[in-house]
Motif scaffolding. Structure first.
Motif, PDB file in Angstrom:
ATOM      1  N   PHE A 266      44.169  44.011  51.816  1.00 37.41           N
ATOM      2  CA  PHE A 266      44.274  43.877  50.363  1.00 37.41           C
ATOM      3  C   PHE A 266      42.891  43.644  49.744  1.00 37.41           C
ATOM      4  CE2 PHE A 266      45.652  41.024  46.756  1.00 37.41           C
ATOM      5  CZ  PHE A 266      46.283  42.034  46.041  1.00 37.41           C
ATOM      6  N   HIS A 267      42.512  44.437  48.766  1.00 36.16           N
ATOM      7  CA  HIS A 267      41.212  44.318  48.066  1.00 36.16           C
ATOM      8  C   HIS A 267      40.042  44.277  49.051  1.00 36.16           C
ATOM      9  CE1 HIS A 267      43.390  43.599  44.446  1.00 36.16           C
ATOM     10  NE2 HIS A 267      43.552  42.312  44.557  1.00 36.16           N
ATOM     11  N   GLN A 268      40.122  45.035  50.126  1.00 35.74           N
ATOM     12  CA  GLN A 268      39.153  44.810  51.204  1.00 35.74           C
ATOM     13  C   GLN A 268      37.697  44.996  50.794  1.00 35.74           C
ATOM     14  OE1 GLN A 268      40.177  45.981  55.085  1.00 35.74           O
ATOM     15  NE2 GLN A 268      38.099  45.737  55.880  1.00 35.74           N
ATOM     16  N   VAL A 269      37.408  46.083  50.084  1.00 31.91           N
ATOM     17  CA  VAL A 269      35.993  46.343  49.754  1.00 31.91           C
ATOM     18  C   VAL A 269      35.474  45.217  48.847  1.00 31.91           C
ATOM     19  CG1 VAL A 269      34.403  47.940  48.636  1.00 31.91           C
ATOM     20  CG2 VAL A 269      36.271  48.836  50.044  1.00 31.91           C
ATOM     21  N   LYS A 270      36.263  44.868  47.854  1.00 28.90           N
ATOM     22  CA  LYS A 270      35.835  43.807  46.924  1.00 28.90           C
ATOM     23  C   LYS A 270      35.625  42.490  47.676  1.00 28.90           C
ATOM     24  CE  LYS A 270      38.296  45.922  43.069  1.00 28.90           C
ATOM     25  NZ  LYS A 270      39.585  45.968  42.380  1.00 28.90           N
ATOM     26  N   ARG A 271      36.529  42.205  48.589  1.00 27.74           N
ATOM     27  CA  ARG A 271      36.427  40.926  49.316  1.00 27.74           C
ATOM     28  C   ARG A 271      35.285  40.937  50.331  1.00 27.74           C
ATOM     29  NH1 ARG A 271      41.917  40.509  51.684  1.00 27.74           N
ATOM     30  NH2 ARG A 271      41.545  38.348  52.265  1.00 27.74           N
TER      31      ARG A 271
ATOM     32  N   ARG B  28      47.496  52.059  48.986  1.00 30.20           N
ATOM     33  CA  ARG B  28      47.281  51.612  47.612  1.00 30.20           C
ATOM     34  C   ARG B  28      45.817  51.574  47.252  1.00 30.20           C
ATOM     35  NH1 ARG B  28      50.734  48.060  44.568  1.00 30.20           N
ATOM     36  NH2 ARG B  28      52.864  48.460  45.211  1.00 30.20           N
ATOM     37  N   LEU B  29      45.538  51.983  46.030  1.00 26.50           N
ATOM     38  CA  LEU B  29      44.229  51.691  45.442  1.00 26.50           C
ATOM     39  C   LEU B  29      44.525  50.667  44.351  1.00 26.50           C
ATOM     40  CD1 LEU B  29      42.595  55.232  45.068  1.00 26.50           C
ATOM     41  CD2 LEU B  29      42.056  53.481  46.765  1.00 26.50           C
ATOM     42  N   ASP B  30      43.588  49.748  44.109  1.00 18.12           N
ATOM     43  CA  ASP B  30      43.794  48.764  43.045  1.00 18.12           C
ATOM     44  C   ASP B  30      43.943  49.477  41.709  1.00 18.12           C
ATOM     45  OD1 ASP B  30      43.425  46.832  44.967  1.00 18.12           O
ATOM     46  OD2 ASP B  30      41.308  46.508  44.461  1.00 18.12           O
ATOM     47  N   LYS B  31      44.504  48.748  40.761  1.00 16.70           N
ATOM     48  CA  LYS B  31      44.718  49.333  39.422  1.00 16.70           C
ATOM     49  C   LYS B  31      43.407  49.866  38.833  1.00 16.70           C
ATOM     50  CE  LYS B  31      46.663  48.025  34.943  1.00 16.70           C
ATOM     51  NZ  LYS B  31      47.274  46.935  34.168  1.00 16.70           N
ATOM     52  N   ASP B  32      42.302  49.136  39.054  1.00 18.39           N
ATOM     53  CA  ASP B  32      41.030  49.565  38.452  1.00 18.39           C
ATOM     54  C   ASP B  32      40.237  50.515  39.354  1.00 18.39           C
ATOM     55  OD1 ASP B  32      40.388  47.700  40.371  1.00 18.39           O
ATOM     56  OD2 ASP B  32      39.019  46.544  39.128  1.00 18.39           O
ATOM     57  N   THR B  33      40.728  50.807  40.553  1.00 17.56           N
ATOM     58  CA  THR B  33      39.996  51.715  41.461  1.00 17.56           C
ATOM     59  C   THR B  33      40.340  53.170  41.141  1.00 17.56           C
ATOM     60  OG1 THR B  33      40.023  50.045  43.199  1.00 17.56           O
ATOM     61  CG2 THR B  33      39.588  52.294  43.899  1.00 17.56           C
ATOM     62  N   GLU B  34      39.323  54.020  41.269  1.00 13.00           N
ATOM     63  CA  GLU B  34      39.510  55.455  41.016  1.00 13.00           C
ATOM     64  C   GLU B  34      39.436  56.222  42.339  1.00 13.00           C
ATOM     65  OE1 GLU B  34      36.417  56.723  38.326  1.00 13.00           O
ATOM     66  OE2 GLU B  34      36.952  55.205  36.846  1.00 13.00           O
TER      67      GLU B  34
ATOM     68  N   TYR C  14      32.425  48.647  40.149  1.00  7.77           N
ATOM     69  CA  TYR C  14      33.074  49.963  40.028  1.00  7.77           C
ATOM     70  C   TYR C  14      33.419  50.420  41.440  1.00  7.77           C
ATOM     71  CZ  TYR C  14      33.621  55.001  39.478  1.00  7.77           C
ATOM     72  OH  TYR C  14      34.116  56.287  39.523  1.00  7.77           O
ATOM     73  N   LEU C  15      34.622  50.965  41.611  1.00  8.57           N
ATOM     74  CA  LEU C  15      35.034  51.386  42.949  1.00  8.57           C
ATOM     75  C   LEU C  15      35.798  52.704  42.896  1.00  8.57           C
ATOM     76  CD1 LEU C  15      35.072  50.524  45.937  1.00  8.57           C
ATOM     77  CD2 LEU C  15      37.195  49.308  45.490  1.00  8.57           C
ATOM     78  N   LYS C  16      35.402  53.592  43.798  1.00 10.21           N
ATOM     79  CA  LYS C  16      36.041  54.912  43.848  1.00 10.21           C
ATOM     80  C   LYS C  16      36.161  55.337  45.307  1.00 10.21           C
ATOM     81  CE  LYS C  16      34.630  59.618  42.567  1.00 10.21           C
ATOM     82  NZ  LYS C  16      33.579  60.351  41.844  1.00 10.21           N
TER      83      LYS C  16
ATOM     84  N   THR D 286      36.195  56.100  53.011  1.00 10.99           N
ATOM     85  CA  THR D 286      34.870  55.871  52.444  1.00 10.99           C
ATOM     86  C   THR D 286      34.971  55.678  50.935  1.00 10.99           C
ATOM     87  OG1 THR D 286      33.833  57.119  54.219  1.00 10.99           O
ATOM     88  CG2 THR D 286      32.527  56.823  52.218  1.00 10.99           C
ATOM     89  N   TYR D 287      34.254  54.661  50.476  1.00 12.19           N
ATOM     90  CA  TYR D 287      34.259  54.301  49.057  1.00 12.19           C
ATOM     91  C   TYR D 287      32.851  54.389  48.503  1.00 12.19           C
ATOM     92  CZ  TYR D 287      38.843  52.376  50.097  1.00 12.19           C
ATOM     93  OH  TYR D 287      40.154  52.232  50.489  1.00 12.19           O
ATOM     94  N   PHE D 288      32.756  54.828  47.252  1.00 17.40           N
ATOM     95  CA  PHE D 288      31.513  54.694  46.494  1.00 17.40           C
ATOM     96  C   PHE D 288      31.719  53.470  45.612  1.00 17.40           C
ATOM     97  CE2 PHE D 288      29.483  55.120  42.398  1.00 17.40           C
ATOM     98  CZ  PHE D 288      28.161  55.261  42.767  1.00 17.40           C
TER      99      PHE D 288
HETATM  100  N1  URA Z   1      39.250  48.014  48.554  1.00 19.37           N
HETATM  101  C1  URA Z   1      39.417  47.384  47.360  1.00 19.37           C
HETATM  102  O1  URA Z   1      38.911  46.296  47.151  1.00 19.37           O
HETATM  103  N2  URA Z   1      40.154  47.999  46.430  1.00 19.37           N
HETATM  104  C2  URA Z   1      40.716  49.214  46.596  1.00 19.37           C
HETATM  105  O2  URA Z   1      41.354  49.732  45.678  1.00 19.37           O
HETATM  106  C3  URA Z   1      40.525  49.855  47.831  1.00 19.37           C
HETATM  107  C4  URA Z   1      39.789  49.237  48.794  1.00 19.37           C
END
Ligand code: URA
Length: 237
Positions: free
Chosen positions: A186-191, A101-107, A202-204, A132-134
């Motif tokens: 869940f929401h790992q990068v944001k958290r 899953r990608l979050d609703k707002d993630t591209e 912004y997350l992609k 890998t995320y930008f």
């Molecule tokens: N981490 C996040 O926080 N959101 C995502 O969509 C993917 C990874």
């Protein structure tokens, strides 16, 4: 596989509609008209035509989408559009689903397939598949953050993350970064950024294992993986 099942699976109509096509003599197997819906065919070795056009049958479909924001990474949703709603009918008939899953707002990069085994392996925590995320962060990202992520940070629920590789691309009042992680909480990068007092604005996703986002895809566009990409994914397990 039964000819009526094969044609229905490929989206040429319901079993009843397909029966009618067969009855009308529209279907040939190896140049012979087949009217019996129960006739078995081997999709690998038999040549099936419908009204003279050769039908290609494949078991698996592998799609790369540049997921747009505002769309849910699921096959169905009560309220919002899903990534599956963005597919052409001829791809939907394979009943593919998003891998993770990608979050609703993630591209960004989303693999959509009906290959359950591959999906399972890519998502298995034991496989440590790097993603890998930008991201754009709401403030300055520092070398301290790089070190903190390298060690692992404690999330809001007390979970300590595995090491992440943080690269600062541009630091300032807003910072551009790239983060590679091998987990998918869940929401790992944001958290992870929240853990160091910062916010992702912004997350992609730009890569998953050996698969890289094709930057020529506009948001919401998708394409089939090339044979080379499929091979890389399968052999990378
Ligand atoms: N981490 C996040 O926080 N959101 C995502 O969509 C993917 C990874």
């Amino acid at each position: 596989m039964r000819i009526d099942k094969m044609l229905a699976n490929l989206g040429f109509g319901s079993r009843k509609e397909v029966k009618k096509l067969l009855k009308d003599g529209a279907v040939k197997v190896n140049d012979v008209v087949i009217k019996d819906a129960k006739q078995h065919v081997n999709p690998e070795s038999d040549t099936v035509t419908l009204n003279g056009e050769v039908i290609e049958y494949k078991e698996f479909i592998y799609l790369m989408m540049n997921k747009p924001p505002g769309v849910i990474s699921a096959t169905e949703d009560q309220y919002d559009q899903t990534v599956i709603d963005l597919l052409q009918v001829e791809d939907m008939v394979y009943e593919p689903f998003p891998v993770g899953r990608l979050d609703k707002d993630t591209e960004g990069l989303l693999l959509i397939t009906n290959d359950g085994q591959l999906a399972h392996r890519l998502l298995s925590p034991k496989k440590h598949v790097p993603k890998t995320y930008f991201a754009v962060i709401d403030q300055e990202v520092t070398e301290d953050d790089v070190l903190a992520f390298e060690k692992g940070v404690i999330l809001d629920d007390g979970y300590e993350t595995k090491p992440g590789i943080l690269k600062i691309l541009k630091s300032g009042i807003h910072s551009d970064i790239e983060l590679t992680i091998t987990e998918g909480k869940f929401h790992q990068v944001k958290r992870m950024f929240e853990a160091v007092g910062k916010r992702v604005v912004y997350l992609k996703r730009i890569s998953m294992g050996p698969l890289e986002l094709d930057e020529s895809l506009e948001l919401g566009e998708y394409r089939e993986l090339t044979d080379e990409e499929i091979e890389l994914l399968i052999n990378n397990q």
